[in-house]
Design a protein around this motif. Structure first.
Motif, PDB file in Angstrom:
ATOM      1  N   ALA B 200       0.833  -1.204   0.000  1.00  0.00           N
ATOM      2  CA  ALA B 200       0.000   0.000   0.000  1.00  0.00           C
ATOM      3  C   ALA B 200       0.869   1.256   0.000  1.00  0.00           C
ATOM      4  CB  ALA B 200      -0.921  -0.001   1.216  1.00  0.00           C
ATOM      5  N   ASP B 201       1.916   1.253   0.848  1.00  0.00           N
ATOM      6  CA  ASP B 201       2.778   2.434   0.952  1.00  0.00           C
ATOM      7  C   ASP B 201       3.578   2.681  -0.311  1.00  0.00           C
ATOM      8  OD1 ASP B 201       1.871   2.800   3.446  1.00  0.00           O
ATOM      9  OD2 ASP B 201       3.762   2.410   4.487  1.00  0.00           O
ATOM     10  N   LEU B 202       4.119   1.587  -0.886  1.00  0.00           N
ATOM     11  CA  LEU B 202       5.025   1.754  -2.025  1.00  0.00           C
ATOM     12  C   LEU B 202       4.322   2.451  -3.179  1.00  0.00           C
ATOM     13  CD1 LEU B 202       7.149  -1.497  -2.202  1.00  0.00           C
ATOM     14  CD2 LEU B 202       7.916   0.820  -1.758  1.00  0.00           C
ATOM     15  N   VAL B 203       3.114   2.018  -3.473  1.00  0.00           N
ATOM     16  CA  VAL B 203       2.416   2.651  -4.589  1.00  0.00           C
ATOM     17  C   VAL B 203       1.721   3.928  -4.130  1.00  0.00           C
ATOM     18  CG1 VAL B 203       0.793   2.316  -6.465  1.00  0.00           C
ATOM     19  CG2 VAL B 203       2.042   0.373  -5.572  1.00  0.00           C
ATOM     20  N   GLY B 204       0.969   3.808  -3.033  1.00  0.00           N
ATOM     21  CA  GLY B 204       0.175   4.948  -2.584  1.00  0.00           C
ATOM     22  C   GLY B 204       1.019   6.143  -2.197  1.00  0.00           C
ATOM     23  N   LYS B 205       1.864   5.950  -1.162  1.00  0.00           N
ATOM     24  CA  LYS B 205       2.611   7.092  -0.636  1.00  0.00           C
ATOM     25  C   LYS B 205       3.746   7.514  -1.558  1.00  0.00           C
ATOM     26  CE  LYS B 205       2.519   6.239   4.274  1.00  0.00           C
ATOM     27  NZ  LYS B 205       3.388   6.289   5.441  1.00  0.00           N
ATOM     28  N   VAL B 206       4.519   6.520  -2.036  1.00  0.00           N
ATOM     29  CA  VAL B 206       5.744   6.868  -2.748  1.00  0.00           C
ATOM     30  C   VAL B 206       5.474   7.209  -4.214  1.00  0.00           C
ATOM     31  CG1 VAL B 206       8.064   6.101  -3.362  1.00  0.00           C
ATOM     32  CG2 VAL B 206       7.062   5.409  -1.188  1.00  0.00           C
ATOM     33  N   GLU B 207       4.751   6.325  -4.904  1.00  0.00           N
ATOM     34  CA  GLU B 207       4.604   6.558  -6.347  1.00  0.00           C
ATOM     35  C   GLU B 207       3.540   7.591  -6.682  1.00  0.00           C
ATOM     36  OE1 GLU B 207       4.051   2.925  -8.480  1.00  0.00           O
ATOM     37  OE2 GLU B 207       5.906   2.050  -7.728  1.00  0.00           O
ATOM     38  N   ILE B 208       2.348   7.415  -6.069  1.00  0.00           N
ATOM     39  CA  ILE B 208       1.218   8.254  -6.481  1.00  0.00           C
ATOM     40  C   ILE B 208       1.092   9.475  -5.591  1.00  0.00           C
ATOM     41  CG2 ILE B 208      -1.280   8.237  -6.904  1.00  0.00           C
ATOM     42  CD1 ILE B 208      -1.092   5.367  -7.594  1.00  0.00           C
ATOM     43  N   GLY B 209       1.607   9.337  -4.363  1.00  0.00           N
ATOM     44  CA  GLY B 209       1.581  10.497  -3.481  1.00  0.00           C
ATOM     45  C   GLY B 209       0.247  10.779  -2.830  1.00  0.00           C
ATOM     46  N   ILE B 210      -0.563   9.733  -2.595  1.00  0.00           N
ATOM     47  CA  ILE B 210      -1.778   9.940  -1.814  1.00  0.00           C
ATOM     48  C   ILE B 210      -1.473   9.578  -0.366  1.00  0.00           C
ATOM     49  CG2 ILE B 210      -3.403   9.579  -3.719  1.00  0.00           C
ATOM     50  CD1 ILE B 210      -3.737   6.694  -2.862  1.00  0.00           C
ATOM     51  N   LYS B 655      10.443  11.005   1.729  1.00  0.00           N
ATOM     52  CA  LYS B 655      10.454   9.836   0.848  1.00  0.00           C
ATOM     53  C   LYS B 655      11.533   8.837   1.278  1.00  0.00           C
ATOM     54  CE  LYS B 655       8.517  11.693  -3.377  1.00  0.00           C
ATOM     55  NZ  LYS B 655       8.837  12.335  -4.647  1.00  0.00           N
ATOM     56  N   ALA B 656      12.682   9.382   1.633  1.00  0.00           N
ATOM     57  CA  ALA B 656      13.766   8.504   2.076  1.00  0.00           C
ATOM     58  C   ALA B 656      13.381   7.784   3.355  1.00  0.00           C
ATOM     59  CB  ALA B 656      15.041   9.315   2.293  1.00  0.00           C
ATOM     60  N   ALA B 657      12.703   8.516   4.246  1.00  0.00           N
ATOM     61  CA  ALA B 657      12.305   7.916   5.528  1.00  0.00           C
ATOM     62  C   ALA B 657      11.260   6.834   5.311  1.00  0.00           C
ATOM     63  CB  ALA B 657      11.786   8.993   6.468  1.00  0.00           C
ATOM     64  N   VAL B 658      10.404   7.025   4.295  1.00  0.00           N
ATOM     65  CA  VAL B 658       9.393   6.006   3.999  1.00  0.00           C
ATOM     66  C   VAL B 658      10.068   4.701   3.573  1.00  0.00           C
ATOM     67  CG1 VAL B 658       7.533   5.362   2.418  1.00  0.00           C
ATOM     68  CG2 VAL B 658       7.535   7.618   3.474  1.00  0.00           C
ATOM     69  N   VAL B 659      11.185   4.820   2.840  1.00  0.00           N
ATOM     70  CA  VAL B 659      11.925   3.605   2.457  1.00  0.00           C
ATOM     71  C   VAL B 659      12.386   2.863   3.709  1.00  0.00           C
ATOM     72  CG1 VAL B 659      13.997   2.713   1.320  1.00  0.00           C
ATOM     73  CG2 VAL B 659      12.656   4.515   0.228  1.00  0.00           C
TER      74      VAL B 659
END
Lengths: 699, 699
Positions: B200-210, B655-659
């Motif tokens: 969910a995070d990889l696509v939602g937060k990182v790629e699409i930014g929702i 973004k780095a922290a999300v990784v």
């Protein structure tokens, strides 16, 4: 005839051939003025670093010398220990220094030779590796032989049995100087090289998008310097220490195994046979023109295989002659170590080469971003630990049983120790195939910076990427032998404390059961120490890299025309930052290694120390393998993408793979390889300070 | 009076209060229709998963039951073992199921209560946690008491000393069902939850930014389902197993410690006092309106401290009454465990909370990109292992010495075992403070998806981020107690094999020296098994997450109007993928855990098994702590940035922290927590299959 004389002979031969290979290198021209200029910058950066490192290290050595000298006055250690400590450190440092000296002279020559042909390039780079390999084994065996003869002369009044006991117990403590120097060289060099590498990549490749080794990158010289001080000088000192450790620990166990002087002769002679076999092997390393990487790897492997076969044959006659047919099991112990080393190499290649699934799966994971690259790489590294552990376990069992452990426990332990000697007997040539990598890497950098033909860079790249695989193999090798040697050290520690206790009329008996809380707590602490140690080395790299990032960003911002290639960056500033950071962190790290076994000993007693060494060996072994293999796999996954898979250079997948590679850098070149030194340094410190611990410990 | 009767009384009280807290939750309204709808989706997803998981697990249990039943026919195990195996698994699964049932009903109610006030929200969420905590300890103690009375009745013809021996050796094998179920629940749930979360995070937060928990994200329901099946049901089964393990292992060691039935009474009664203290403690958890996180944490802590003080006082009287004044040392062992648990909590908070430097330094490292975030986070986790290891080591030493280990080795071991009981005696309330986190997390998700007021989300966020810290504390706790329990299991294993050997006239004596190659190889393999196991769990998450990423990308591409919020995503597809992936991987993972000790035993004998357990405990302990703390620190570093530091949400640093957070997810919620179950499951399997191994092993 006393066969021990083969040891100085082998050592001398190794050094002579090192001179021979040096001459081959210096026959080649350094190339254009630009190449000379770049090579010179790298050389002077490396020299500057090593000079400062040795200066820092010398304080530690002087301090330890004084402590040991004082202890010797109160008979806590033999009077030879402080002096042997110094020579061990000196020769270990010298190995690294000479290796680096040659490497920094071979890099531009390799680049220049590559503009002629791949085979010429291979020849120069490999010759540089061969010098390194031969210098390490030559100096190590020379140091040991000299001390052997000095001690033999000094104790000549004693009857043989007793004399051997004194000789081996003194020899055993000699590893301490080598291990200390190795720790400084590996960790200091490792921090330097990876800080520069990570820093250069983070800004250059990721943020600004200029290629690797681009001369506009201010950290590029530091990066190339790092290859030399870390991957060459550091590795040289590291393997010097492994080699010495394996030999002295088997000598030490020869006495309790009831093999007396003959048990000492075998490892020394096998080592010198290994040297001669390695020299022969180097002449089998040659390649046809511009062939595939697989063929090239085959060329390197051929040398190792030939050497191994020679050792496998000659060792038989050595064992039969020296120990007699009834001890033929010792031969199988040597063989099992030799085979285990080769097998570890195979499996390391499987897990880290992009010809196989594990690395490919990491490359594939880069399509879903850096997080999955990291998760995947860590799990590949973790899984890969099973192979060397099983191989080493089988090797332990086989050598223990073959050497007669079922009837005589101590002979079994001797078998384990000598299997490590078997594994490292090919060091002359395996180190050569390993140490040529950084030279090729540097050559690539010089080719790029000097603007040589693209074809040249392709050739150096072919050599370099092969170097990644041989480097991972070399690390697996170093770690595997470290596990075996560490066990031998634990056994030697027990022997040494027991005989000290008898000599000094101390009431002490070991209870090494894992249910003894002293042992158990020692094991726990040993596990944690390896992690804490890795934490310090990793964070040292992280901190230093952050400084480089800031500096590189600053230069790109403040130096006008840098991005356009019109102005020159301040290379020296980056070299300076790396140097300072590396040396700054060394103090804390060395303190852990030396203080832990002493503190644990004073609180928990010798049982606790044995537990500590056991825990550190187990946890350190798996952690080091994981780090080395994850790191190697990440690096090659990145290279696999750069070769055009999953979007190739510049794609999102590539960026994700670069993150993996960057995390892998300190894994494989700083923290991982430092662990095997940590384990052995703690072992030798325990042995040297054994009497202090027995005398003053709480339990 | 026989004080053992306190055990069923305490158990019953726990279950009654669980009902009481359930009623509190159900008094609150579920909120708007939208909230009800979302809550229902989560509930049905969670139910669907658990149903399929239990179905899969039932095959394993039936298979094992048959094997154990056959072994019982040949007297390889007691006839009670197959049945106890089933009840252990059943009650463990039931704990998880009930906890999850409540949690999936409390989430929307918490969100709704938060729209009134923070305190109301805390009350509902904490009540849900309290149900979980009380159900776990209640069912565990109930199961043990029932079996105790059954066995006591069955063996009533035997004299007391012999009877106690039979009772305790049977009780010991009962952990196997609980541990097996815990492994399935923890690993299956862990893979599910983290695959969904990461995907969910990889696509939602990182790629699409929702934002997180955005209803447009197709994996958002799966993510919320995961919190329930992993962090609630999985954790419940996990701690059920820890709790049972600590009690049965001390009962088993009571016999050889010469404490007979009194030594069995103490852990059972201390556990029931712990339950009552926990119930009292829950009433101290309340907060004023809309206060800071620190005050909120204080509110939770107060409950734990009160419970601890009660236990510390009452245990004194229990020990003095049951064992007599001469065994007062056992009291100090209990106390040392209790204190060690609290200390581990403190240090865990230091390393994982964003109030302190370690987590802040990770947040700062995010400025230089994801690679430095990873390097920094790993090094924080590695460094953090030193604290729990030292605390546990001191606790081992103190409890061993206090319980009389210096004079009587077995009494010392009993002391170590009972210190684990002391540590886990507060489980009722510590689990409550831990299990409320996922409920708050879910509540936040529901608030977001149902479009509630921003103020509501702020309140749920306050509760949730606190949950991160309590979760990390809870894990440190579980791992610390696992280390102590695992040691007790090794000791119990030795006792059990020795008595089996005597009963069956087998010629076997232990040599548990770390220099015995069987032990040593066992230790090495134990180290590698933990890594291989973690590799499988990590890569399972990675693989499943990749599938989710592909699916989420597909939905965003193919479902028209999804991004604009005009169309609804196919939530069920993601739930389904997670379910299948999780169950698919379980087989391999369970096989490792069960097969390893049997195979090692058949090849290396019981000495090898003891080594294996020791190696797995040491390597698993440090690895698990590292994973839990790195994971927690990454999560909170991300939250720290989201709170507006280093550029805040949406910045490059974020973004780095999300990784980092994404890598940390499988660390802290799948691989790490599964390790302590692995260790104990291997221990119990070793004990259950002990006679098989002794009879058929090569050595």
């Amino acid at each position: 005839m006393n066969l021990v004389v083969f040891a100085p002979v082998g050592a001398t031969l190794a050094l002579l051939f090192a001179v021979y290979f040096t001459r081959i290198i210096f026959k080649v021209d350094e190339g254009t003025d630009k190449m000379k200029y770049i090579a010179n910058s790298i050389r002077s950066g490396a020299n500057a670093y090593l000079k400062r490192q040795y200066k820092g290290v010398s304080y530690f050595f002087i301090g330890m010398f004084i402590i040991l000298f004082i202890l010797a006055q109160f008979n806590f250690v033999s009077i030879f220990v402080p002096f042997a400590f110094i020579t061990g450190g000196f020769f270990s440092g010298l190995s690294g220094y000479l290796g680096m000296k040659i490497a920094t002279n071979a890099n531009s020559r390799t680049a220049n030779a590559c503009s002629k042909s791949l085979n010429s390039g291979l020849k120069v780079a490999f010759s540089s590796g061969a010098v390194m390999g031969l210098v390490v084994v030559g100096l190590a065996l020379l140091d040991l032989s000299i001390w052997y003869y000095i001690l033999n002369w000094y104790y000549k009044a004693l009857p043989m049995a007793e004399r051997v006991g004194y000789i081996t117990s003194s020899l055993l403590t000699f590893g301490m100087g080598a291990s200390s120097m190795a720790l400084f060289a590996r960790v200091g060099g490792g921090i330097f090289t990876k800080a520069a590498d990570v820093g250069a990549d983070l800004v250059g490749k990721v943020e600004i998008g200029i290629p690797e080794d681009d001369p506009r990158n201010p950290a590029v010289i530091a990066d190339n310097v790092g290859d030399n001080v870390g991957d060459v000088a550091g590795m040289g000192a590291d393997l010097y220490e492994s080699y010495v450790g394996s030999i002295v620990s088997s000598c030490a166990l020869a006495v309790s195994a009831g093999l007396s002087i003959n048990g000492v002769t075998v490892p020394l002679v096998v080592a010198s046979v290994g040297i001669i076999a390695s020299i022969i092997g180097t002449f089998f390393v040659k390649s046809k023109e511009d062939v595939s990487q697989k063929v090239l790897l085959g060329a390197l492997r051929r040398g190792v295989y030939f050497s191994s076969i020679i050792i496998a044959i000659v060792s038989y006659f050595i064992v039969v002659n020296v120990l007699g047919k009834e001890h033929i099991g010792v031969y199988f112990a040597i063989l099992s170590g030799l085979v285990a080393g080769l097998l570890i190499g195979f499996f390391t290649e499987y897990f880290t080469s992009d010809h196989y699934n594990p690395t490919k799966s990491i490359a594939k994971a880069s399509e879903t971003g850096p997080a999955t690259v990291i998760i995947n790489g860590l799990s590949v590294g973790m899984l890969s630990t099973a192979c060397p552990v099983i191989i080493v376990s089988i090797s332990i069992l086989v050598s223990y049983i073959c050497a007669g452990g079922l009837n005589n426990f101590n002979q079994g332990l001797y078998g384990i120790a000598i299997s490590a000697v078997g594994m490292l007997s090919t060091l002359g040539i395996t180190l050569a195939t390993d140490a040529y990598g950084p030279v090729a890497d540097n050559a690539g950098g010089i080719a790029e910076m000097a603007g040589l033909d693209k074809e040249v860079r392709n050739r150096t790249d072919a050599l370099d990427s092969l170097g990644n695989t041989t480097a991972a193999t070399g690390k697996g090798f170093a770690i595997g032998s470290a596990a075996l040697t560490a066990l031998a050290f634990i056994a030697a520690y027990k022997d040494s404390i027991e005989s000290l206790a008898i000599k000094n009329n101390l009431d002490f008996t070991f209870d090494l059961s894992i249910l003894n809380p002293q042992v158990l707590i020692g094991i726990f602490i040993g596990g944690a120490v390896t992690y804490a140690f890795s934490a310090f080395t990793m964070s040292a790299v992280g901190k230093a890299a952050s400084k480089i990032v800031v500096e590189v960003r600053r230069q790109f911002k403040e130096i006008k025309g840098l991005m356009e290639g019109k102005a020159e960056p301040d290379y020296a500033a980056c070299v300076d930052i790396c140097t300072k950071s590396a040396l700054h962190e060394l103090v804390k790290i060395a303190a852990i290694a030396v203080a832990t076994p002493i503190i644990v000993g004073l609180i928990l007693g010798p049982n606790g120390v044995a537990g500590l060494l056991c825990g550190a060996t187990v946890a350190g072994f798996v952690l080091a393998v994981m780090m080395a293999n994850s790191g190697g796999a990440w690096d090659n996954a990145k290279k696999y993408i750069e070769a055009g898979n999953f979007g190739g250079k510049g794609s999102e997948a590539h960026k994700a793979a670069v993150v993996g590679d960057t995390v892998g850098d300190p894994f494989k070149d700083t923290s991982g390889p430092a662990l095997n030194i940590l384990i052995k340094l703690m072992s030798v410190v325990s042995i040297v300070f054994g009497l202090v611990v027995v005398t003053f410990s709480l339990f």
